[in-house]
Write an enzyme that holds these catalytic residues in place. Structure first.
Site, PDB file in Angstrom:
ATOM      1  N   ARG A 110      -4.380  -2.048   4.099  1.00  0.00           N
ATOM      2  CA  ARG A 110      -3.460  -1.146   3.224  1.00  0.00           C
ATOM      3  C   ARG A 110      -4.410  -0.812   2.084  1.00  0.00           C
ATOM      4  NH1 ARG A 110      -0.733  -4.163  -1.176  1.00  0.00           N
ATOM      5  NH2 ARG A 110       1.053  -3.207  -0.916  1.00  0.00           N
ATOM      6  N   ASN A 140      -8.447   0.281 -11.881  1.00  0.00           N
ATOM      7  CA  ASN A 140      -8.136  -0.937 -10.897  1.00  0.00           C
ATOM      8  C   ASN A 140      -8.666  -0.328  -9.553  1.00  0.00           C
ATOM      9  OD1 ASN A 140      -5.115  -3.020 -10.343  1.00  0.00           O
ATOM     10  ND2 ASN A 140      -6.656  -2.277  -8.864  1.00  0.00           N
ATOM     11  N   ARG A 143      -4.524   0.775 -15.821  1.00  0.00           N
ATOM     12  CA  ARG A 143      -5.193  -0.578 -16.067  1.00  0.00           C
ATOM     13  C   ARG A 143      -6.600  -0.446 -15.453  1.00  0.00           C
ATOM     14  NH1 ARG A 143      -0.951  -1.590 -11.468  1.00  0.00           N
ATOM     15  NH2 ARG A 143      -2.246  -2.341  -9.711  1.00  0.00           N
ATOM     16  N   ARG A 178       5.127  -1.209 -11.252  1.00  0.00           N
ATOM     17  CA  ARG A 178       4.020  -0.577 -10.666  1.00  0.00           C
ATOM     18  C   ARG A 178       4.688   0.308  -9.651  1.00  0.00           C
ATOM     19  NH1 ARG A 178       1.591  -5.581  -8.104  1.00  0.00           N
ATOM     20  NH2 ARG A 178       4.060  -6.062  -8.225  1.00  0.00           N
ATOM     21  N   GLU A 210       3.391   1.265  -6.878  1.00  0.00           N
ATOM     22  CA  GLU A 210       3.024   0.954  -5.383  1.00  0.00           C
ATOM     23  C   GLU A 210       3.739  -0.445  -5.158  1.00  0.00           C
ATOM     24  OE1 GLU A 210       0.108  -1.900  -8.044  1.00  0.00           O
ATOM     25  OE2 GLU A 210       1.307   0.038  -8.341  1.00  0.00           O
ATOM     26  N   ASP A 265      -3.475 -11.196  -9.007  1.00  0.00           N
ATOM     27  CA  ASP A 265      -2.111 -10.825  -8.877  1.00  0.00           C
ATOM     28  C   ASP A 265      -1.504 -11.456  -7.526  1.00  0.00           C
ATOM     29  OD1 ASP A 265      -4.064  -9.278  -7.576  1.00  0.00           O
ATOM     30  OD2 ASP A 265      -2.577  -7.323  -7.918  1.00  0.00           O
ATOM     31  N   GLU A 318      -8.881 -11.150   4.300  1.00  0.00           N
ATOM     32  CA  GLU A 318      -9.072 -11.117   2.609  1.00  0.00           C
ATOM     33  C   GLU A 318      -9.130 -12.406   1.981  1.00  0.00           C
ATOM     34  OE1 GLU A 318      -6.267  -9.047  -0.622  1.00  0.00           O
ATOM     35  OE2 GLU A 318      -5.101  -9.721   1.020  1.00  0.00           O
ATOM     36  N   GLU A 363       2.950 -10.909  -2.444  1.00  0.00           N
ATOM     37  CA  GLU A 363       3.989 -10.025  -2.213  1.00  0.00           C
ATOM     38  C   GLU A 363       3.403  -8.962  -1.078  1.00  0.00           C
ATOM     39  OE1 GLU A 363       4.162  -7.476  -5.764  1.00  0.00           O
ATOM     40  OE2 GLU A 363       1.927  -6.841  -5.430  1.00  0.00           O
TER      41      GLU A 363
END
Length: 601
Positions: A195, A239, A248, A314, A316, A350, A551, A566
Site C-alpha cells: 500500500r 513524510n 508533516r 489524516r 489517508e 505510528d 514490513e 490500523e
C-alpha cells in the site's frame, strides 16, 4: 562561502506563566512514570496548519461513500486518496454529485464502481516501472563475507527486489500534476511496497543502505535528489511524496543518506549540491513549534520534538481518526487530538504507547508534549554529518559551526535524557504543550517505561565511543526485556499498536546493532552479531514460508511476521530488504552455519 547560522537560540519568555501543577497519571501500573498534565487544547494547540489541495478534500468525500457502498472487508482508506483523475476535478465532482443516492445518501455498488472506473485511474498507476540504470544481477564485490550458498541465493533474491520496487512518475503526472495526489519527483524512486506506493522519508535511509550494499550508487543518489527537491519546494522533507503529506515530515535522516553515499563514492560534487538543503532542514527542526527549551541547573537546553502542521483527520486515514475523536464533544479537543495523531505519524512510530498517556487508549496521544530521545539523536547526527561533509568540501567555517553545535547537543542529550540509574536515555514529558519560554526540568518527567528508542543513542559515535557509559547501557539493554528470540522488541508493552511489543522493526535492529558493533567493547560486538543473526534468521524463515519480505516481525518467535495497528501487515519491503543486506555485508554468514530457526543458547 559565508558562515551560516541555522541554529539560533529561541526567544526567551517569562517562565512564570509556564509553571503549573502536575497530574500524576501512570501509563500502565503504579510503578510507571508520573506524567505531567496536558493543558486544555484551546490553550495548547495554537500551531500552524498547512492545508491540503481541493483534490484531496474531494477524495475524502469519495472515501466515505465508498465505505458505505463497499463495506469494511479489505477496505483501505488510503487507496482512495491515491487515485488520480482521468478528467479535471470540477467535471469529476459534478459527475459524483449527480450519482443517484438512496434516502440515507449511499450509492449502489454497481453505480459507484462504474463511476470510479470511468473517472479515475487506479491507485499506483501514476508510478510506472523503471529499470534501474545501475542494476547488475551479479554485482562485483557483492557481500564478500557471505560464504553460505543458501544465504547468498536469498541475498540475491533481495537484491533483485530493487528492480521490483523501482518506479518513475508517469507522463500523465508530469503533464497533469493537479489531477494526482502523488508529487512529481525528478528522479526514479524505490518504494517500500504494497500500500506504500510512494517514496517515504525515513524508509529511504535503509533502502539506501541496501542499495549501497548492492552497488547501486546512482539509484541511491537519485533518492536523495528527490528528497532535496521536497526541501526546495516545501521547506522540509515530507513524510512521503503525496500532497496530503505536506504538513508533516518524518525522522530526519537525509544527512545520514548523503554521508553514507559520500563514504562509498567520494563524490564531492554530490556533497556540495546537498549541503544547502541539509542546513535548511536543520533549521526546520530547530525553529518554530519543533523547538523547545528546557532549563536545569546546567542552563537552558534547546531540544526538538515532533509537531505536525495539521489539526484535521489524516486524509489517508480520515474515518479512523474521526472515529477516534468522536469521544470528544468539543471541537478544540478534536483538533488537538488530530494534531497529536499527525505528530505521531511524523515520528514514524505510528502508533505506540510511547506517545500515549494511557497505553490502553489511543485517544490519549500526547506526542507534542514529549521530547523524544531518538529525534534529538538524529539531529545530533545531522550536525556531525554536516560538519564532516562541509569539511570535505573545504567549507571550514560551516564545519566548525556545526561541530560546536554537536558538542552542545551531546551535553544536552545527556543532561535531559540520560538516567544513570536505569542506564538508558529516557524521553522527557513537557509540563504543557507550549513551545515558548523555558520548561523547568524535573526528573519525574522522564518516561520510565522501556522502549527500544531509549537505546538509539548507541547508533552514533558520540555515545558508543564512551566505554564507561557503554558498559552501563549494555548491561541495561541485556536486562531490558527487549532482547527476544528473533530480535529487539520495540517496547515491553503489548498495547495492540504496531510500534509496541511484540513487533520488531528493521530500522530499530539496525541502529542498535550498528552502534554495538562499532563499540570497542568485545561484549558489545558479540551482542551485535547475535542480534543480527537472530534478525536474519527470522527474515529468512518468514521469506521461505511466505515468499515475501515483511514490513515488521513478531520477535517472540523466529519466522513470524508482525501485526497490530490500523492496517494489515505489508510486504515488499524496502527497509527490511535494506537491513538484511546491510547486516550480511557487515557480519557475513559462514559456509557451514545453517539459517533455520535454530537459535544458539
Amino acid at each position: 562561502m559565508p558562515v551560516l547560522h541555522p541554529h539560533l537560540p529561541p526567544i526567551r519568555f517569562s517562565s512564570l506563566t509556564l509553571f503549573h501543577f502536575l497530574l500524576i497519571m501512570p501509563l500502565l501500573r503504579p510503578a510507571a512514570a508520573s506524567l505531567p498534565e496536558v493543558f486544555s487544547p484551546r490553550l495548547a494547540d495554537k500551531g500552524p496548519v498547512i492545508p491540503v489541495p481541493n483534490l484531496v478534500k474531494f477524495l475524502e468525500r469519495l472515501q466515505v461513500v465508498a465505505l458505505n457502498s463497499f463495506g469494511k472487508l479489505d477496505f483501505d482508506l488510503k487507496y482512495y486518496v491515491d487515485l488520480s483523475l482521468k478528467f479535471d476535478l470540477n467535471s469529476t465532482q459534478i459527475a459524483f454529485d449527480a450519482l443517484e443516492r438512496s434516502s440515507n445518501g449511499s450509492v449502489s455498488v454497481e453505480n459507484l464502481r462504474t463511476f470510479i472506473s470511468n473517472y479515475f485511474h487506479s491507485a499506483g498507476t501514476d508510478l510506472v516501472y523503471s529499470n534501474p540504470v545501475d542494476f547488475n544481477p551479479q554485482p562485483d564485490g557483492f557481500l564478500p563475507k557471505v560464504e553460505n550458498v543458501e544465504v547468498r541465493t536469498w541475498a540475491l533474491d533481495i537484491h533483485n527486489f530493487w528492480k521490483n520496487l523501482s518506479r518513475r512518475v508517469s507522463d500523465d503526472l508530469i503533464h497533469h500534476p493537479d489531477t494526482h495526489t502523488l508529487l512529481p519527483l525528478p528522479e526514479p524512486v524505490v518504494v517500500p511496497g504494497s500500500r506504500f506506493r510512494e517514496i517515504y522519508y525515513w524508509d529511504s535511509y535503509w533502502i539506501i543502505r541496501g542499495l549501497l550494499a548492492s552497488k547501486m550508487y546512482d539509484t541511491a543518489k537519485g533518492i536523495v535528489i528527490n528528497l532535496i527537491s521536497m526541501i526546495d519546494e516545501f521547506g522540509h522533507v515530507l513524510n512521503g511524496a503525496r500532497s496530503y503529506y505536506t504538513n508533516r515530515s518524518q525522522p530526519p535522516l537525509l544527512s545520514s543518506m548523503v554521508y553514507d553515499i559520500y563514504l562509498r563514492t567520494g563524490d564531492l560534487e554530490f556533497v556540495r549540491n546537498s549541503l544547502p538543503a541539509l542546513i535548511k532542514e536543520h533549521k526546520f527542526w530547530n525553529s518554530g513549534f519543533h523547538s523547545v527549551t528546557v532549563q536545569n541547573g546546567n542552563g537552558n537546553h534547546s531540544l526538538s520534538r515532533y509537531y505536525a502542521m495539521w489539526n484535521e483527520p489524516r486524509p489517508e486515514s480520515s474515518l479512523v481518526d474521526e472515529k477516534l475523536a468522536s469521544k470528544f464533544a468539543n471541537n478544540y479537543e478534536k483538533k488537538h487530538l488530530y494534531r497529536e495523531i499527525a505528530s505521531a505519524a511524523e515520528s514514524g512510530w505510528d502508533f505506540s504507547s510511547r506517545w500515549m498517556r494511557d497505553s490502553t487508549d489511543l485517544s490519549t496521544l500526547a506526542t507534542t508534549s514529549i521530547l523524544p530521545v531518538d529525534l534529538n539523536v538524529f539531529i545530533l547526527k545531522m550536525e556531525l554529518d554536516i560538519s564532516n561533509l562541509a569539511r570535505a568540501v573545504g567549507d571550514y567555517c560551516t564545519a566548525e559551526h556545526f561541530f560546536e553545535a554537536s558538542l552542545v547537543r551531546k551535553k544536552t542529550i545527556n543532561s535531559i535524557f540520560w538516567n544513570s540509574e536505569k542506564g538508558q536515555w529516557l524521553d522527557y514529558w513537557l509540563d504543557n504543550g507550549s513551545y515558548k519560554g523555558a520548561h523547568s526540568w524535573n526528573a519525574r518527567n522522564q518516561n520510565q517505561n522501556i522502549y527500544a528508542s531509549n537505546f538509539i543513542p548507541l547508533w552514533i559515535e558520540s555515545f558508543y565511543s564512551d566505554s564507561r557509559q557503554m558498559k552501563k547501557v549494555l548491561k541495561s539493554l541485556r536486562n531490558s526485556g527487549l532482547l527476544c528470540n528473533a530480535g529487539i522488541a520495540t517496547s515491553v508493552i503489548n498495547s495492540g499498536e504496531q510500534w509496541d511489543f511484540p513487533n520488531g522493526w528493521a530500522p530499530i535492529q539496525h541502529m542498535i546493532v550498528e552502534g554495538l558493533a562499532r563499540s570497542e567493547l568485545p561484549e558489545a560486538k558479540a551482542l551485535a552479531a547475535d542480534i543480527a543473526a537472530r534478525w536474519l534468521r527470522t527474515n529468512y524463515v518468514a521469506y521461505k514460508h511466505t515468499g515475501f519480505m515483511h514490513e515488521k516481525y513478531d520477535v517472540q518467535k523466529c519466522g513470524d511476521f508482525g501485526g497490530g495497528g490500523e492496517y494489515v501487515p505489508q510486504t515488499g519491503f524496502g527497509w527490511s530488504n535494506g537491513v538484511v543486506l546491510a547486516f550480511l555485508e557487515e557480519f557475513g554468514w559462514p559456509k557451514d552455519q545453517k539459517i533455520d530457526c535454530y537459535l544458539p543458547s
